[in-house]
Design a protein around this motif. Structure first.
Motif, PDB file in Angstrom:
ATOM      1  N   THR A 251    -113.725  -3.795-115.978  1.00 43.83           N
ATOM      2  CA  THR A 251    -113.633  -4.175-117.379  1.00 43.83           C
ATOM      3  C   THR A 251    -113.356  -2.911-118.176  1.00 43.83           C
ATOM      4  O   THR A 251    -113.495  -1.800-117.671  1.00 43.83           O
ATOM      5  N   MET A 252    -112.953  -3.078-119.427  1.00 44.13           N
ATOM      6  CA  MET A 252    -112.608  -1.902-120.205  1.00 44.13           C
ATOM      7  C   MET A 252    -113.764  -0.907-120.337  1.00 44.13           C
ATOM      8  O   MET A 252    -113.548   0.301-120.197  1.00 44.13           O
TER       9      MET A 252
ATOM     10  N   VAL B  63    -113.178 -18.959-108.769  1.00 44.00           N
ATOM     11  CA  VAL B  63    -113.166 -18.779-107.315  1.00 44.00           C
ATOM     12  C   VAL B  63    -112.869 -17.323-106.976  1.00 44.00           C
ATOM     13  O   VAL B  63    -113.568 -16.682-106.176  1.00 44.00           O
ATOM     14  N   MET B  64    -111.841 -16.765-107.599  1.00 46.92           N
ATOM     15  CA  MET B  64    -111.419 -15.406-107.262  1.00 46.92           C
ATOM     16  C   MET B  64    -112.451 -14.367-107.691  1.00 46.92           C
ATOM     17  O   MET B  64    -112.623 -13.342-107.026  1.00 46.92           O
TER      18      MET B  64
ATOM     19  N   GLN C 267    -102.212  -4.543-119.911  1.00 51.22           N
ATOM     20  CA  GLN C 267    -101.129  -5.448-119.537  1.00 51.22           C
ATOM     21  C   GLN C 267    -101.669  -6.662-118.787  1.00 51.22           C
ATOM     22  O   GLN C 267    -101.187  -7.790-118.981  1.00 51.22           O
ATOM     23  N   VAL C 268    -102.687  -6.457-117.948  1.00 50.52           N
ATOM     24  CA  VAL C 268    -103.330  -7.587-117.267  1.00 50.52           C
ATOM     25  C   VAL C 268    -103.896  -8.569-118.293  1.00 50.52           C
ATOM     26  O   VAL C 268    -103.720  -9.783-118.180  1.00 50.52           O
ATOM     27  N   LEU C 269    -104.559  -8.034-119.324  1.00 50.26           N
ATOM     28  CA  LEU C 269    -105.122  -8.905-120.363  1.00 50.26           C
ATOM     29  C   LEU C 269    -104.018  -9.641-121.124  1.00 50.26           C
ATOM     30  O   LEU C 269    -104.170 -10.817-121.451  1.00 50.26           O
TER      31      LEU C 269
ATOM     32  N   GLY D  51    -100.689 -11.702-114.014  1.00 47.02           N
ATOM     33  CA  GLY D  51    -101.875 -11.032-114.514  1.00 47.02           C
ATOM     34  C   GLY D  51    -103.013 -11.092-113.509  1.00 47.02           C
ATOM     35  O   GLY D  51    -103.695 -10.087-113.260  1.00 47.02           O
ATOM     36  N   GLN D  52    -103.224 -12.263-112.911  1.00 52.29           N
ATOM     37  CA  GLN D  52    -104.284 -12.401-111.909  1.00 52.29           C
ATOM     38  C   GLN D  52    -103.971 -11.583-110.665  1.00 52.29           C
ATOM     39  O   GLN D  52    -104.857 -10.955-110.073  1.00 52.29           O
ATOM     40  N   LEU D  53    -102.701 -11.574-110.255  1.00 48.83           N
ATOM     41  CA  LEU D  53    -102.292 -10.789-109.087  1.00 48.83           C
ATOM     42  C   LEU D  53    -102.550  -9.306-109.314  1.00 48.83           C
ATOM     43  O   LEU D  53    -103.121  -8.613-108.454  1.00 48.83           O
ATOM     44  N   HIS D  54    -102.133  -8.802-110.485  1.00 49.02           N
ATOM     45  CA  HIS D  54    -102.328  -7.385-110.768  1.00 49.02           C
ATOM     46  C   HIS D  54    -103.806  -7.035-110.897  1.00 49.02           C
ATOM     47  O   HIS D  54    -104.232  -5.955-110.482  1.00 49.02           O
ATOM     48  N   GLU D  55    -104.588  -7.933-111.453  1.00 49.78           N
ATOM     49  CA  GLU D  55    -106.030  -7.697-111.499  1.00 49.78           C
ATOM     50  C   GLU D  55    -106.596  -7.623-110.093  1.00 49.78           C
ATOM     51  O   GLU D  55    -107.487  -6.806-109.804  1.00 49.78           O
TER      52      GLU D  55
END
Length: 352
Positions: A261-262, A111-112, A189-191, A169-173
């Protein structure tokens, strides 16, 4: 003419991506048989946990489960449990709970991210809409917590800590790196939070709930987190694949949705910098956000796929894989350690 049953370890090795020679010998076959029997119990248990009286909830909750998946997290939980008392009822329930948590997170992520497909089928929100997809994820999280609650504070702490990291992690992404953040370290760190934490919980859970020696818990937590980061870095490479039949997703899904993405981040860094390509990607993302056809990014993404930034991402994934294997040093030599090593070594095959 009937086919012969597969040798113990063949199915397990296939899930983990390596040959079954790891499970040769009496001890290896015994471990493989115990793990495969445990996975059958996990699979049957998941099918039961995903039954609901409400027909809409029942269909939505089973949707991504029935779409497939290798059940890597349960595999790792049951595998590491062989360092202790083996596949106990507690280990089975923990494995089920962590897989339900993973499944729930997929509904939310799609969804996000605005993903069109997952596991080769339309994403759940494309079928039932965003609200039902989000609430279905919530229901799966609830079922996972119910399972964990059977095993007291230690299990609930593992679940709560892991869930918090998934959300962070989702919030920071979502909010992205802030001024003063190193974009590469921020992304790693997100990963670690979004992917590594749940795999780490799986490897830890097998140790904790099989009553294996406690000194194995931290090495396996480190292993799981590092394997998770490597896994996701390789997903960033696979996301650029031109073969949607293989990936189950539209090529460049993440970048088209504006999710860094990286490889895209490395376009702004050092030797892999390419300001012109980075600008083309940013322009395409902005145009898609304004309603343009996502195909406007096809050319730029094809160029990024073959770019040195993508090769650097692959090399970084291999570094995290090597660090994961090094973390296994305190474990006893034998089938479990070798299987974990082979699993990490074969991660790179996903991108080749």
């Amino acid at each position: 003419m009937t086919s012969s049953p597969a040798a113990p370890g063949t199915r397990l090795a296939s899930r983990l991506g390596f040959s079954d020679r790891v499970f040769l010998g009496t001890a290896g076959r015994r471990v493989a048989r115990a793990i495969e029997e445990g996975l059958d119990l996990v699979e049957a248990g998941l099918a039961d946990e995903l039954k609901f009286a409400d027909p809409v909830v029942d269909a939505a909750a089973r949707y991504l489960y029935e779409a497939g998946g290798k059940r890597i997290r349960p595999v790792l939980t049951v595998l590491t449990a062989q360092l202790g008392e083996g596949t106990t009822p507690a280990v089975i329930d923990i494995a089920k709970a962590l897989e339900l948590t993973h499944l729930g997170s997929l509904y939310h992520d799609d969804v996000m991210d605005g993903a069109d497909k997952r596991r080769g089928v339309p994403a759940a929100h494309e079928v039932w809409g965003n609200n039902v997809a989000i609430l279905t994820g919530d229901i799966l999280f609830s079922r996972a917590s119910q399972l964990m609650s059977r095993y007291g504070d230690r299990a609930m702490r593992l679940q709560a800590d892991t869930f918090e990291r998934l959300v962070m992690g989702q919030l920071h992404e979502t909010i992205g790196a802030q001024p003063g953040d190193d974009p590469i370290e921020f992304y790693l760190q997100v990963l670690a939070d979004k992917t590594g934490s749940l795999i780490a919980a799986a490897t830890q859970g097998g140790v904790i709930f099989s009553k294996a020696p406690s000194e194995y818990e931290e090495p396996l937590r480190v292993y799981g987190e590092k394997v998770g980061v490597a896994f996701q870095l390789l997903d960033d490479v696979i996301d650029l694949s031109s073969d949607p039949d293989r990936t189950g997703k539209v090529p460049g899904t993440d970048l088209r949705a504006g999710v860094p993405t990286m490889p895209s981040l490395l376009l702004t860094q050092g030797e892999t910098a390419d300001a012109a390509l980075a600008a083309r990607i940013d322009d395409g993302v902005a145009r898609i956000a304004d309603g343009a056809d996502p195909a406007v990014l096809d050319g730029a993404l094809a160029e990024l796929r073959d770019h040195r930034a993508t090769q650097a991402t692959l090399e970084l994934a291999r570094t995290w894989t090597a660090d994961a294997i090094a973390a296994l040093a305190p474990l006893p030599k034998g089938t479990v350690r070798e299987a974990l090593t082979r699993f990490a070594e074969n991660l790179a095959d996903r991108s080749s």
